[in-house]
Design a protein around this motif. Structure first.
Motif, PDB file in Angstrom:
ATOM      1  N   LYS A  19       0.834  -1.207   0.000  1.00 42.30           N
ATOM      2  CA  LYS A  19       0.000   0.000   0.000  1.00 42.30           C
ATOM      3  C   LYS A  19       0.869   1.258   0.000  1.00 42.30           C
ATOM      4  N   LEU A  20       2.082   1.121   0.549  1.00 47.19           N
ATOM      5  CA  LEU A  20       2.981   2.263   0.706  1.00 47.19           C
ATOM      6  C   LEU A  20       4.097   2.277  -0.330  1.00 47.19           C
ATOM      7  N   ASP A  21       4.469   1.105  -0.823  1.00 39.71           N
ATOM      8  CA  ASP A  21       5.599   0.974  -1.744  1.00 39.71           C
ATOM      9  C   ASP A  21       5.290  -0.177  -2.684  1.00 39.71           C
ATOM     10  N   LYS A  22       4.955   0.163  -3.913  1.00 35.78           N
ATOM     11  CA  LYS A  22       4.500  -0.856  -4.854  1.00 35.78           C
ATOM     12  C   LYS A  22       5.625  -1.506  -5.648  1.00 35.78           C
ATOM     13  N   GLY A 252       9.544 -15.089  23.757  1.00 34.51           N
ATOM     14  CA  GLY A 252       9.426 -14.905  22.328  1.00 34.51           C
ATOM     15  C   GLY A 252      10.635 -14.125  21.840  1.00 34.51           C
ATOM     16  N   ILE A 253      10.646 -13.795  20.550  1.00 32.93           N
ATOM     17  CA  ILE A 253      11.698 -12.940  20.010  1.00 32.93           C
ATOM     18  C   ILE A 253      11.455 -11.533  20.536  1.00 32.93           C
ATOM     19  N   VAL A 254      12.395 -10.998  21.270  1.00 38.49           N
ATOM     20  CA  VAL A 254      12.191  -9.721  21.943  1.00 38.49           C
ATOM     21  C   VAL A 254      12.250  -8.587  20.925  1.00 38.49           C
ATOM     22  N   VAL A 255      11.204  -7.761  20.910  1.00 32.84           N
ATOM     23  CA  VAL A 255      11.156  -6.591  20.027  1.00 32.84           C
ATOM     24  C   VAL A 255      10.802  -5.367  20.851  1.00 32.84           C
ATOM     25  N   ASP A 256      11.158  -4.183  20.296  1.00 29.78           N
ATOM     26  CA  ASP A 256      10.765  -2.942  20.951  1.00 29.78           C
ATOM     27  C   ASP A 256       9.439  -2.459  20.374  1.00 29.78           C
ATOM     28  N   ARG A 257       9.042  -1.258  20.724  1.00 29.96           N
ATOM     29  CA  ARG A 257       7.741  -0.761  20.275  1.00 29.96           C
ATOM     30  C   ARG A 257       7.683  -0.512  18.769  1.00 29.96           C
ATOM     31  N   TYR A 258       8.849  -0.490  18.122  1.00 26.94           N
ATOM     32  CA  TYR A 258       8.902  -0.384  16.656  1.00 26.94           C
ATOM     33  C   TYR A 258       8.918  -1.762  15.998  1.00 26.94           C
ATOM     34  N   LEU A 259       8.805  -2.825  16.809  1.00 31.66           N
ATOM     35  CA  LEU A 259       8.913  -4.216  16.367  1.00 31.66           C
ATOM     36  C   LEU A 259      10.317  -4.555  15.890  1.00 31.66           C
ATOM     37  N   LYS A 260      11.297  -3.768  16.287  1.00 30.61           N
ATOM     38  CA  LYS A 260      12.684  -4.063  15.959  1.00 30.61           C
ATOM     39  C   LYS A 260      13.234  -5.117  16.915  1.00 30.61           C
ATOM     40  N   THR A 261      14.002  -6.043  16.367  1.00 36.50           N
ATOM     41  CA  THR A 261      14.718  -6.997  17.196  1.00 36.50           C
ATOM     42  C   THR A 261      16.017  -6.352  17.669  1.00 36.50           C
ATOM     43  N   SER A 262      16.845  -7.139  18.325  1.00 32.26           N
ATOM     44  CA  SER A 262      18.126  -6.621  18.810  1.00 32.26           C
ATOM     45  C   SER A 262      19.167  -6.490  17.706  1.00 32.26           C
ATOM     46  N   ALA A 263      18.837  -6.924  16.482  1.00 36.65           N
ATOM     47  CA  ALA A 263      19.761  -6.824  15.350  1.00 36.65           C
ATOM     48  C   ALA A 263      19.301  -5.730  14.389  1.00 36.65           C
ATOM     49  N   GLU A 264      20.246  -5.026  13.817  1.00 35.57           N
ATOM     50  CA  GLU A 264      19.939  -3.944  12.881  1.00 35.57           C
ATOM     51  C   GLU A 264      19.184  -4.483  11.661  1.00 35.57           C
ATOM     52  N   ASP A 265      18.137  -3.769  11.273  1.00 37.70           N
ATOM     53  CA  ASP A 265      17.360  -4.069  10.063  1.00 37.70           C
ATOM     54  C   ASP A 265      16.583  -5.381  10.130  1.00 37.70           C
ATOM     55  N   ALA A 289       0.507  -4.842  14.542  1.00 37.66           N
ATOM     56  CA  ALA A 289       1.960  -4.884  14.406  1.00 37.66           C
ATOM     57  C   ALA A 289       2.377  -4.844  12.938  1.00 37.66           C
ATOM     58  N   ALA A 290       1.656  -5.569  12.095  1.00 42.51           N
ATOM     59  CA  ALA A 290       2.000  -5.608  10.669  1.00 42.51           C
ATOM     60  C   ALA A 290       1.886  -4.225  10.028  1.00 42.51           C
ATOM     61  N   ARG A 291       0.860  -3.488  10.391  1.00 40.92           N
ATOM     62  CA  ARG A 291       0.698  -2.133   9.836  1.00 40.92           C
ATOM     63  C   ARG A 291       1.844  -1.218  10.273  1.00 40.92           C
ATOM     64  N   ALA A 292       2.256  -1.334  11.543  1.00 42.09           N
ATOM     65  CA  ALA A 292       3.353  -0.507  12.037  1.00 42.09           C
ATOM     66  C   ALA A 292       4.664  -0.873  11.358  1.00 42.09           C
ATOM     67  N   LEU A 297       9.318  -0.037   7.535  1.00 42.84           N
ATOM     68  CA  LEU A 297      10.112  -0.539   6.416  1.00 42.84           C
ATOM     69  C   LEU A 297      10.257   0.493   5.304  1.00 42.84           C
ATOM     70  N   THR A 298       9.295   1.389   5.215  1.00 42.94           N
ATOM     71  CA  THR A 298       9.337   2.422   4.170  1.00 42.94           C
ATOM     72  C   THR A 298       9.856   3.752   4.699  1.00 42.94           C
ATOM     73  N   GLY A 299      10.488   3.720   5.872  1.00 46.25           N
ATOM     74  CA  GLY A 299      11.134   4.920   6.376  1.00 46.25           C
ATOM     75  C   GLY A 299      10.314   5.760   7.327  1.00 46.25           C
ATOM     76  N   GLN A 300       9.063   5.336   7.628  1.00 48.25           N
ATOM     77  CA  GLN A 300       8.219   6.077   8.564  1.00 48.25           C
ATOM     78  C   GLN A 300       8.206   5.313   9.895  1.00 48.25           C
ATOM     79  N   LEU A 301       9.244   5.485  10.700  1.00 53.72           N
ATOM     80  CA  LEU A 301       9.333   4.722  11.941  1.00 53.72           C
ATOM     81  C   LEU A 301       8.064   4.889  12.769  1.00 53.72           C
TER      82      LEU A 301
END
Length: 378
Positions: A19-22, A252-265, A289-292, A297-301
């Motif tokens: 929807k954001l990046d075709k 579970g796999i630990v994520v922050d409020r941005y759904l980021k894991t402890s590894a970059e990207d 979570a999927a919407r966030a 992923l498209t640069g809008q943290l």
């Protein structure tokens, strides 16, 4: 961009991303055939005569076209290398710019005594459902371990379809971890009225083969004869791949409020994650979570927010919606009941609504009550 997993979490991230990046290259890696289907339908599909094939809404080839994506089916990722921004399929190396882990959860496996301890089935995906349907072809008696949400749904699906169903649970009543006793007893009566046999405060300790099926020995030494044994005792986040890659893993796999894991990207969504101590294997948290993640992923943290998210239990014998209070929250249940119409409200000592369970006609109050609940993650 690469997504590992083609369940509802993985495909929802892909759809929201498009929807954001075709146009950005997108790869989805699926351990199965990649067909899109509704996993919640698995626990009430039999009585509607839903075959595994009919449950598939969109096959992988069409999903690839719709999403402008490369979908690798029947492909098992064997390693994630965060430093090299690569995943491995055996010896084959696939690079990624950003990675989303949508690995889901796997059934909890218990160990049993007996020569048929390995014959216990579980239904957590379409392949599992295919095996389960095959096992039911010559079966009449089905024993279900676990009287939680999924176990009750299967019981309510299979008993009216002509099977003799037995439900076994170590707690005192159905939904014992989600609802007060009055609610559980009301559901128990509805299942009994269907003909389901119920064994509470007991568990299976031994499974042996017989000439006609299996013999279950319970913890009180009572014995049941059955043709199929189905485990519905819960799920555990799929964390092994992440742990092997050095990512932070707890329940579970630990994520922050941005759904980021402890590894970059590397992000993670769905049943495999733990966020601020929460592990929520339900559809609505996954969708939020999927919407966030798609925006990030498209640069809008974007941080994920979880409002109160009531869950409908698919037990037609007794309509039911649960929004259980958070674990450890102090308070008491206030219950109004008339037959199957039950309204159970959980109030904190400050008389703030912390959770609810609704049955029968009281289900109509779901939206109004949900608005009164505090968000799970604000």
């Amino acid at each position: 961009m690469t997504i590992i997993g083609s369940g509802l979490a993985g495909y929802t991230v892909a759809r929201e991303l498009r929807k954001l990046d075709k146009e950005s290259p997108l790869r989805i890696i699926s351990a199965d055939d990649g067909g899109f289907y509704s996993k919640p339908m698995l626990s009430n599909a039999f009585i509607e005569n839903k075959t595994p094939e009919s449950l598939v809404i969109t096959p992988a080839t069409q999903m690839a076209t719709q999403l402008n994506a490369e979908i690798l089916t029947h492909t098992q990722v064997t390693q994630v290398d965060p430093q090299q921004h690569a995943v491995y399929v055996g010896e084959k190396r696939l690079e990624y710019s950003q990675l989303v882990l949508a690995l889901g959860a796997k059934p909890i496996r218990l160990t049993f005594e007996g020569d048929a301890a390995d014959k216990v089935l579980s239904v957590n995906n379409l392949d599992d459902y295919t095996h389960f349907r095959a096992a039911l072809q010559n079966a009449k008696r089905i024993s279900i371990m676990g009287a939680g949400l999924i176990g009750c749904e299967f019981a309510n699906d299979l008993q009216p379809a002509g099977f003799s169903v037995t439900l076994i649970d170590p707690l005192k009543y159905p939904l014992g971890q989600m609802a007060p006793e009055k609610v559980g007893r009301t559901l128990q009566q509805a299942l009994q009225d269907l003909g389901v046999s119920l064994y509470f405060e007991k568990a299976v300790k031994r499974i042996d083969s017989t000439d006609s099926g299996y013999r279950l020995t319970l913890t009180d030494d009572s014995v049941l004869e059955t043709d199929v044994v189905l485990s519905a005792i819960g799920l555990r986040p799929h964390t092994e791949l992440a742990a092997a890659a050095g990512l932070s893993v707890e329940r579970g796999i630990v994520v922050d409020r941005y759904l980021k894991t402890s590894a970059e990207d590397i992000y993670a969504v769905g049943d495999c994650i733990q966020i601020e101590g929460l592990v929520l294997p339900y559809v609505m948290p996954l969708m939020n979570a999927a919407r966030a993640v798609a925006k990030s992923l498209t640069g809008q943290l974007t941080t994920v927010n979880y409002p109160a998210m009531p869950v409908a239990v698919k037990t037609p014998a007794c309509h039911l919606v649960v929004s259980p209070p958070p674990a450890g929250l102090a308070g008491e249940w206030e219950i109004e009941a008339e037959g199957q119409d039950v309204r159970a409200l959980f109030y904190t000592p400050a008389h703030e609504l912390g959770g609810f369970v609704l049955m029968g006609a009281k289900v109509a109050d779901k939206m109004a009550l949900a608005k009164q609940l505090p968000p799970l993650l604000a």
